[in-house]
Design a protein around this motif. Structure first.
Motif: not given
Length: 193
Positions: A70, A75-79, A81, A83-85, A88-89
């Motif tokens: 990820a 891949d947002e699902r497995y980043l 915490a 880096d998620k959202g 942050r993207r």
């Protein structure tokens, strides 16, 4: 009953009442404190079996592998915490689409040190030190200015600026583009909307 202890007569009468099945009797003798504590005794942390440990290690290795993939492909699902959202993207894309002096700071600082070490007796030393100070000042001013602009853009787009946004952005700005994780998903000058 004398000082909380039963006399032998009281104990015998209670046992006789229990055997006779009179109402009020429990039908069994009261456990001793030692027996009650032994029944409650168990480890604070259960001791896992070898199979449990092996399964847990395999699950952790699989999760780590998914997270590493990820970080490479975004891949947002497995980043992780941090880096998620979507915020942050947006921050990552905003920074990755721009060229910043701060990302070259480490390379230039190392070059300046090498030049200072190799030419310690020449007259170039003071100029290299001056250039290093100018670079540091440029990086600080640029980082502050771009962080303020980014915070404004995040507030306009998402309505509020989450905690940690500025430090996340500064940390990403200071890394060379090639070494950033998650890897940049946009090209330079491909600004996010």
């Amino acid at each position: 009953m004398l000082f909380g202890k039963k006399t032998p007569e009281e104990t015998a009468s209670q046992e006789a009442a229990q055997e006779a099945g009179k109402p009020g009797g429990k039908g069994h003798a009261t456990r001793t404190r030692k027996e009650a504590e032994a029944a409650q005794r168990r480890p604070l942390v259960p001791i896992p079996s070898k199979e449990d440990k092996a399964r847990q290690r395999a699950e952790q290795a699989k999760a780590q592998e998914r997270m590493n993939l990820a970080l490479q492909n975004g891949d947002e699902r497995y980043l992780p915490a941090r880096d998620k959202g979507p915020v942050r993207r947006y921050i990552r894309d905003w920074i990755d689409s721009r060229t910043m002096a701060a990302e070259f700071f480490i390379v230039i600082a190392v070059l300046a040190l090498v030049i200072l070490w190799t030419s310690s007796k020449s007259k170039i030393g003071p100029y290299v030190i001056l250039a290093a100070y100018i670079l540091i000042l440029l990086c600080v001013v640029e980082t502050i200015g771009r962080t303020l602009k980014l915070r404004h853009d995040v507030k306009v787009k998402f309505g509020e600026v989450p905690r940690g946004t500025s430090w996340y952005a500064v940390g990403r700005m200071m890394q060379m583009r090639r070494t950033r994780l998650p890897k940049p998903q946009v090209k330079r000058r491909q600004y996010p909307e």
